[in-house]
Design an enzyme around this catalytic site. Structure first.
Site, short mmCIF file in Angstrom:
data_model
loop_
_atom_site.label_atom_id
_atom_site.label_comp_id
_atom_site.label_asym_id
_atom_site.label_seq_id
_atom_site.Cartn_x
_atom_site.Cartn_y
_atom_site.Cartn_z
CD GLU A 188 42.59 36.13 33.59
OE1 GLU A 188 41.97 35.22 32.99
OE2 GLU A 188 42.14 36.73 34.57
CG PHE A 239 44.48 36.40 37.90
CD1 PHE A 239 44.21 35.19 38.53
CD2 PHE A 239 43.83 37.54 38.35
CE1 PHE A 239 43.32 35.13 39.59
CE2 PHE A 239 42.94 37.48 39.41
CZ PHE A 239 42.68 36.27 40.04
NE ARG A 253 46.37 49.05 44.63
CZ ARG A 253 45.10 48.91 44.92
NH1 ARG A 253 44.26 48.48 44.01
NH2 ARG A 253 44.64 49.18 46.12
CG HIS A 299 46.26 42.59 43.91
ND1 HIS A 299 46.18 43.89 43.45
CD2 HIS A 299 45.09 42.35 44.53
CE1 HIS A 299 45.01 44.40 43.80
NE2 HIS A 299 44.33 43.50 44.46
CB SER A 332 41.59 46.47 41.10
OG SER A 332 42.38 45.99 42.12
NE ARG A 364 43.86 45.48 47.75
CZ ARG A 364 43.62 46.51 48.56
NH1 ARG A 364 44.60 47.02 49.30
NH2 ARG A 364 42.43 47.07 48.60
CG ASP A 424 41.85 40.36 47.75
OD1 ASP A 424 40.77 40.74 48.22
OD2 ASP A 424 42.46 40.98 46.87
#
Lengths: 316, 277
Positions: free
Chosen positions: A63, A88, A15, A114, A42, A172, A122
């Site tokens: 989204e 998402f 990322r 992620h 993030s 991530r 998470d």
């Protein structure tokens, strides 16, 4: 190949590659846009926001709208990168991307952090096990996951310069650096890391490093390994897979459900060619949970040891 | 913007209705009810308000139109055919293989379609993206969007609305084709929308409420809202009648998505020839 000998001590989340590369691209081309869905911090878009506010949009926690807005931007010649988490970006906006990006074949990029089991702590709600599979079934879509920081940067750069809807998946967590910054990559073309003739290993994303270590162990035991980094699972480099069929024994490795990801894509080719055997290593069609990333990989058998064992099983 | 009288536009709106009904009759498939409720607004946009060029449908400074309620494509196709974006022959090819007139608007197949739509709730977001790009690029084009009242049951509409307000998109004009019906019945029974004008208003839009079949009101309101460069996106709630212009279709839910038979078709053309009642 010398790059396989590169030190692997350094780790960096891919990322970060997105965060760095998108600023460079945005400065070069004012049509590059970032569409954030609130979680820019993030997803590492902070520097882009700071340096290129006029090319940045934040739609908040919405989204579906972010996807549609990006499509609208694309109709005017912009190259929007929607930035969010893989769960998402692949599911909450799946239909919007289908209808408004893939169906009209617009130049929309979905760039997601992620990916896979990398957001270990998470838990299952945030670990994308099916994202690449979702997008692999959408016509016009290209699906990419780079193995490390440098390769991911190169692939993002190429994605920006190649027309069409694309899904780019990042980690991530930090993953080992494999490639030199000057290494070149081509979307849709497998990167051969090792040539060999006893067994072929095809891996992508954060598992390429594991595959590389497994290949080294196998070589130490006198087993010759052909190793491919299949960073693009769609369009799949069919020729590269067919070439592996000269060996006929293939292990696939991915941080994704073994259904409808890299392993499935490779198996489809193998089945159509009617020769060869495949062993798929990946997430065992189950959701994740809160745990260290390495533990989750272990629970699914995505380990150096299992790659070695699987390769040997194929040889017997 | 073209100089054209209200009377001429009213006549054109009848022609659009006849064309849409012919299309649906020939295809024996399509959505007549909503096509007819939207007809007068579509006419005002395509034959007066919008700066568009049929010879250059992708002209980058053109006004955009987003038919978020994509199932009423026949009325937009009628406008495109009569405005010269595509040949009139296509009127007989609605929903046929190889036709630019797909079941729902397809920007890859039909010149003059600015965005493919068909899945309700999604088009407005695309319109917001277009309007935002116009603002950022300091272009003068406007984006007109049409949503259905039933469509406003989709949450994404309100996501798009709040974004339009945040980015001060006064170049975005949204029509709500407020015909009060959806497939399963009256919106009020299926899922009440409450005061839709007030909803847009509290989200931060400048709103107007008009009779969506009064050409005078449509033209005058467009004139007003497009002049107001006040940082507010605009919403025009157009009270309409589903099936407007064909007596047996008016306010009848079952005419949402069925084609008339030959006798019904003849009657529709006959009634339309007499103008709107």
């Amino acid at each position: 190949m010398s790059l396989t000998e590169k030190a692997v001590i350094t780790k960096k989340a891919t990322r970060e590659a997105f965060g760095d590369e998108i600023v460079k691209l945005g400065k070069e081309n004012k049509n590059i846009y970032v569409v954030d869905i609130d979680i820019g911090k993030s997803c590492k878009t902070g520097e882009f926001i700071k340096q290129l506010p006029n090319q940045h949009v934040n739609v908040g926690i919405a989204e579906q709208n972010g996807a549609g807005l990006a499509a609208g931007l694309a109709t005017t010649g912009k190259i929007p990168f929607i930035s969010t988490y893989a769960v998402f970006g692949s599911l909450r906006m799946a239909e919007q991307i289908r209808q408004e990006a893939c169906y009209p074949n617009l130049n929309v990029k979905v760039a997601c952090s992620h990916g896979g089991l990398t957001p270990g702590s998470d838990g299952g709600s945030h670990q994308a096990v099916e994202d690449m599979g979702v997008y692999r079934t959408m016509p016009n879509m290209t699906v990419i996951m780079g193995a490390d920081y440098h390769s991911t940067r190169k692939l993002i750069e190429q994605a920006a310069n190649t027309y069409g809807p694309m899904y780019l998946r990042f980690t991530r967590d930090a993953v080992p650096m494999i490639y030199d910054e000057n290494e070149e990559f081509e979307i849709g073309k497998a990167k051969q890391l090792k040539d060999g003739n006893d067994v072929a290993i095809i891996a992508n994303g954060d598992t390429v490093y594991l595959a590389l270590q497994a290949a080294k162990q196998l070589e130490e035991e006198g087993i010759s390994v052909k190793l491919l980094d299949m960073h693009t699972i769609k369009p799949l480099d069919r020729n590269a897979v067919v070439e592996c069929l000269e060996i006929g024994k293939i292990v696939t490795v991915e941080d994704h459900n073994i259904l409808n990801g890299l392993g499935s894509a490779v198996s489809e080719v193998v089945a159509e060619e009617g020769k060869g055997k495949v062993k798929r290593i990946g997430i065992q069609d189950r959701f994740g949970e809160s745990a260290p990333y390495e533990k989750l990989m272990e629970l699914n058998g995505i380990t150096i040891e299992n790659i070695v064992t699987s390769a040997k099983e194929l040889l017997n | 913007m073209k100089e054209v009288s209200v009377a001429e536009l009213q006549e054109k709106a009848i022609e659009l209705r006849k064309t849409a009904i012919t299309m649906i009759f020939e295809a024996q498939s399509g959505h007549p009810g909503g096509s007819l409720s939207a007809a007068d607004i579509i006419t005002a946009l395509y034959f007066k308000e919008m700066n568009i060029d049929p010879q250059n449908p992708k002209w980058e400074d053109r006004d955009r139109f987003v038919l978020s309620k994509g199932h009423v494509a026949p009325i937009q196709y009628a406008a495109l055919a009569l405005r010269g974006f595509v040949s009139y022959e296509n009127v007989y090819k609605l929903r046929q293989y190889g036709s630019p007139f797909q079941g729902h608007p397809d920007m890859k197949k039909c010149p003059g379609i600015d965005i493919s739509t068909g899945s309700l709730g999604q088009g407005l977001s695309c319109g917001v993206g277009m309007a935002l790009a116009g603002k950022r690029d300091e272009k003068d084009y406007r984006v007109f969007a049409m949503v259905g009242d039933g469509e406003c049951q989709e949450g994404q509409i309100w996501e798009a609305v709040q974004t339009a307000v945040k980015y001060k998109l006064d170049n975005l004009i949204v029509f709500v084709d407020n015909n009060r019906l959806q497939i399963d019945g009256f919106c009020e029974e299926i899922m009440p929308l409450q005061d839709i004008e007030k909803k847009f208003e509290v989200f931060g839009f400048e709103t107007k409420r008009i009779d969506g079949h009064s050409m005078e009101e449509i033209v005058q309101t467009l004139d007003e809202v497009t002049k107001a460069k006040n940082g507010k996106p605009k919403c025009i709630i157009a009270d309409t009648i589903k099936g407007k212009g064909v007596s047996y279709m008016e306010d009848i839910c079952s005419w949402h998505g069925v084609a008339p038979n030959e006798q019904e078709y003849e009657q529709a053309l006959e009634e339309l020839a007499g103008g709107l009642r």
